[in-house]
Design a protein around this motif. Sequence first.
Motif: not given
Length: 142
Positions: A71-85, A60-68
């Motif tokens: 809310f603003e400033g919250a720690a990552s919850m071990n989920y990352s955005q799936l590339p839309e394509d 995910y990181e290699s494709r630039g996908m952010p972590a979930f």
Amino acid sequence: MSVSDGYLSFVLDQLRAVVPLLRARRMFGAHGLYADDLFFAVIDDDTLFLKVDDQTRADYESRGMPAFRPFEGAASMNYSQLPEDLLEDPESLRHWVERAIAVAGRARAKRRTGSSAKPTPAKTSARKKAKKKSPRKTRPKK
């Protein structure tokens, strides 16, 4: 935190071809996605996030996908955005989703075995209190 009906329907349609026992559950304005009983994804703000761990996060990181972050400033919850394509590429989607389900399975197995569980302060103090209790009174010998 919201999910439009159109986006939710689209994602569920795409994922049902990959995950036969897919179900969605509304949670705090977002939706949690389950494969049978494994929680493997979150939809929030019309974005799909898949469960990640140390084995999959780099993809995910290699494709630039952010972590979930809920809310603003919250720690990552071990989920990352799936590339839309990938949502419109069934074979690639299958690969990424199956890996997210495997991550959810590994996380559950860790919780059950307690292999990574450290005692919380509450548990530690409860153990200390239990040890401090006076021993059971015994009957005097006759």
